[in-house]
Design an enzyme around this catalytic site. Structure first.
Site, PDB file in Angstrom:
ATOM      1  N   GLU A   1      53.610 -14.571  11.039  1.00  0.00           N
ATOM      2  CA  GLU A   1      54.124 -13.260  10.599  1.00  0.00           C
ATOM      3  C   GLU A   1      53.970 -13.110   9.094  1.00  0.00           C
ATOM      4  O   GLU A   1      53.821 -14.099   8.382  1.00  0.00           O
ATOM      5  CB  GLU A   1      55.579 -13.083  11.025  1.00  0.00           C
TER       6      GLU A   1
ATOM      7  N   LYS B   1      68.370 -17.565  12.784  1.00  0.00           N
ATOM      8  CA  LYS B   1      68.758 -17.708  11.379  1.00  0.00           C
ATOM      9  C   LYS B   1      70.262 -17.975  11.282  1.00  0.00           C
ATOM     10  O   LYS B   1      71.052 -17.360  11.995  1.00  0.00           O
ATOM     11  CB  LYS B   1      68.373 -16.443  10.606  1.00  0.00           C
TER      12      LYS B   1
END
Length: 289
Positions: free
Chosen positions: A15, A149
């Site tokens: 990404e 995360k």
């Protein structure tokens, strides 16, 4: 990329948000270049994905990576604004969710990232859930990350991922990793003992007609880990500051990562690089199997 697909050379998707919104310059540029080198060294083709002047790019040139790393006004494109970005000829990086869409269109089956988005803390008040989760449930790709995360509500994120039919597979770990930390305190639903098991599971899922991604959670290397008890105060402090400054939507994660990096005196940034490279290394092994 087309040549690699035709010749059946393994491809690893990467990404581009980490270039534009994940790290400061020149760390972002150097990290993106090193990421591609790791993929090539393993005998695979790197496919960093972004939008350049409205054109979908599956594989960026070094000049395009440099441009994205230097341009501060670059948009961060997710599934909701990807189509309009193409129409309006925007240059932008793609989030995990948008990268998943484009990687699937290009028939790429392995994607390496740092960490995935999920259910944000305080969800009950603002219903902030990353589009990553819906997209993980929509395309059959091996997604290698260091877990959700750590800034997220991890128990709710893991619960929601499971309810969407996305298998959470930890690589040689009893715990689901928490990005900067090897352990989240949450027991892993599925543990893979080898790369071969992951690749075989992906093949069997395809044969069963299952269309969700395989989420492979790969713990950060021990030497680069930041223990939960050390990183958690920095996370909480950054979240409170984001509330005070009314940071919302797509701006939340970059803001938090920046403030946590300040609070840890750069330790979180170095850990971020290490876990990304570790994930890419595992992704290349899966692609080569």
């Amino acid at each position: 990329i087309n040549k690699a697909l035709n010749q059946k050379i393994p491809i690893v998707a990467l990404e581009s948000t980490i270039i534009t919104h994940g790290m400061p310059f020149p760390d972002n540029y150097e990290t993106a270049i090193k990421a591609e080198k790791i993929v090539r060294y393993a005998g695979c083709i790197p496919a960093t994905i972004a939008l350049i002047n409205g054109q979908i790019k599956i594989g960026l040139t070094q000049n395009e990576i440099y441009y994205l790393s230097k341009t501060q006004s670059t948009k961060k494109l997710s599934t909701s604004d990807l189509a309009m970005g193409i129409v309006q000829k925007i240059t932008g990086s793609t989030t995990v969710a948008a990268t998943l869409i484009l990687a699937a269109l290009a028939k790429i089956s392995v994607f390496a990232t740092g960490g995935i988005g999920g259910v944000h803390r305080g969800f009950e008040k603002d219903f902030d859930i990353s589009a990553d989760l819906k997209q993980l449930a929509s395309v059959p790709i091996n997604v290698v990350c260091a877990g959700p995360k750590a800034i997220l509500d991890l128990p709710k994120t893991i619960e929601l991922i499971g309810s969407l039919g996305v298998p959470i597979i930890t690589f040689r770990s009893q715990d689901v990793p928490a990005f900067w930390s090897r352990k989240s305190g949450l027991k892993s639903p599925i543990i893979a003992k080898s790369v071969k098991e992951i690749a075989h599971s992906y093949l069997v899922r395809s044969q069963l007609g299952l269309n969700e991604s395989q989420l492979i959670c790969n713990p950060i290397p021990i030497k680069n880990e930041i223990k939960r008890q050390i990183i958690e105060p920095a996370i909480n402090q950054s979240i409170e500051l984001a509330k005070i400054r009314q940071i919302k939507g797509q701006d939340v994660t970059p803001f938090l990562l920046s403030k946590i990096n300040e609070a840890t005196r750069g330790q979180s940034l170095e850990a971020n690089k290490a876990l990304l490279f570790n994930n890419i290394d595992l992704a290349t092994k899966i692609a080569n199997t």
